[in-house]
Design an enzyme around this catalytic site. Structure first.
Site, mmCIF file in Angstrom:
data_model
loop_
_atom_site.group_PDB
_atom_site.id
_atom_site.type_symbol
_atom_site.label_atom_id
_atom_site.label_comp_id
_atom_site.label_asym_id
_atom_site.label_seq_id
_atom_site.Cartn_x
_atom_site.Cartn_y
_atom_site.Cartn_z
ATOM 1 N N ALA A 63 -151.874 26.333 -62.493
ATOM 2 C CA ALA A 63 -151.692 26.457 -63.829
ATOM 3 C C ALA A 63 -151.419 27.797 -64.190
ATOM 4 O O ALA A 63 -151.707 28.514 -63.655
ATOM 5 C CB ALA A 63 -153.126 25.853 -64.502
ATOM 6 N N GLY A 108 -153.370 23.964 -59.509
ATOM 7 C CA GLY A 108 -152.528 22.616 -60.147
ATOM 8 C C GLY A 108 -151.270 22.324 -59.555
ATOM 9 O O GLY A 108 -150.981 21.051 -59.708
ATOM 10 N N GLU A 111 -152.740 20.072 -57.166
ATOM 11 C CA GLU A 111 -152.996 18.765 -57.636
ATOM 12 C C GLU A 111 -151.710 17.877 -58.149
ATOM 13 O O GLU A 111 -151.887 16.709 -58.201
ATOM 14 C CB GLU A 111 -153.863 19.125 -59.033
ATOM 15 C CG GLU A 111 -155.009 19.764 -58.890
ATOM 16 C CD GLU A 111 -155.952 20.172 -59.985
ATOM 17 O OE1 GLU A 111 -155.461 21.256 -60.571
ATOM 18 O OE2 GLU A 111 -156.833 19.410 -60.417
ATOM 19 N N GLU A 131 -159.020 27.868 -57.419
ATOM 20 C CA GLU A 131 -159.759 28.017 -58.745
ATOM 21 C C GLU A 131 -160.968 28.862 -58.588
ATOM 22 O O GLU A 131 -161.269 29.543 -59.760
ATOM 23 C CB GLU A 131 -159.833 26.384 -59.153
ATOM 24 C CG GLU A 131 -158.739 25.851 -59.924
ATOM 25 C CD GLU A 131 -158.266 25.124 -58.775
ATOM 26 O OE1 GLU A 131 -158.382 25.145 -57.424
ATOM 27 O OE2 GLU A 131 -157.172 24.295 -59.025
#
Ligand code: CO8
Length: 253
Positions: A63, A108, A111, A131
């Site tokens: 992200a 992300g 993911e 993270e």
């Protein structure tokens, strides 16, 4: 489109994350563009496979930390939900998604890869769930999909340590299905996509939903759905597929 590029090759749609100045980090605009492309693909009557890949040295480095850092709790939850919904949408679509992992797939980005049906990786690909380095946990359902993809203990090990792992480790754990030389990544991925496009279209369309049913609602629900779909295929192309085998010819779908 500012952050993604879209290209069709026969019956394959190729979506390339193209924010290479930020290692293709996912921000709100990327999700908006990705959903617009998913709308287009859902409406298409000829796309049979989708390939997700990244431009430059990253697949996706997570992200976008610069966008994320100013968010309030409410905004963070909304952003997390946008990613969760987008990846669930991909998982629920009837078209298979192949992740062609060209480099860093972090946070992300991992993911995003986990939402794909399977992965082809460059021998230079690198994965991690970093993270916790930022005081965060995955927010695009990585806590759930990593466990399912590589097993609970492997997932917890990488989630707690944030260790980076390479394509060979990823393959050993079942996350990556094929590793190819970096400069062959798209060629080899397209060979797999083209191969899938030669198979029974209705069977391929139904397959993902049957697998998902069992994964998410338990084996009995999955078996029941398999039985329904198996039967329904006898009203579509299966007769031609079986006849073609017996007549020693290519099926005409
Ligand atoms: N967000 C924003 N910018 C990034 C990101 C990112 N995730 N990753 C890299 N960039 C930028 C860098 O800031 C740098 O920008 P600039 O040139 O302006 O300084 C540029 O990309 C190039 O990066 P580096 O100079 O760092 O390149 P290196 O080759 O030295 O390092 C790495 C590459 C190892 C990939 C390094 O960039 C890195 O560690 N990146 C961050 C990885 C990371 O922590 N990702 C996880 C983010 S958190 C997350 O994904 C949670 C998802 C769930 C969110 C839920 C919503 C609330």
């Amino acid at each position: 489109m500012q952050h993604l590029t879209y290209f069709e090759n026969n019956s394959t749609a190729i979506i390339t994350f193209s924010r290479s100045h930020a290692l293709n980090a996912l921000n709100s605009e990327v999700f908006a563009e990705l959903n617009a492309l998913l709308n287009k693909i859902e409406k298409s009557d000829h796309i049979r496979v989708v390939v997700l890949t990244g431009k430059g040295k990253a697949f996706i480095a997570g992200a976008d930390i610069a966008e994320m850092k100013g968010k309030t709790e409410k905004e963070a939850k909304e952003f997390s939900k946008t990613g969760q919904d987008t990846f669930r949408r991909i998982e629920n679509m009837t078209i298979p998604f192949i992740g062609a992992i060209n480099g860093f797939a972090l946070g992300g980005g991992l993911e995003t890869a986990l939402a794909c049906d399977f992965l082809v990786a460059s021998d230079k690909a690198k994965f991690s769930a970093p993270e916790v380095n930022l005081g965060l946990i995955p927010g695009f359902a990585g806590t759930q999909r990593l466990v399912r993809a590589i097993g609970a203990n492997n997932a917890r090990f990488y989630l707690f340590t944030a260790h980076m792992f390479d394509a060979y480790d990823a393959q050993r754990m079942g996350l990556v299905q094929q590793i190819v030389p970096d400069d062959e990544l798209m060629n080899e991925t397209m060979k797999i996509a083209d191969l899938i496009a030669t198979k029974g279209p209705s069977a391929c369309k139904a397959l993902k939903g049957v697998v998902q049913e069992g994964l998410h609602h338990g084996i009995d629900a999955g078996i029941k759905k398999e039985n329904t779909v198996f039967g329904s295929l006898f009203n579509t192309e299966a007769k031609e597929g079986m006849l073609a085998f017996l007549e020693k010819r290519q099926a005409k779908w």
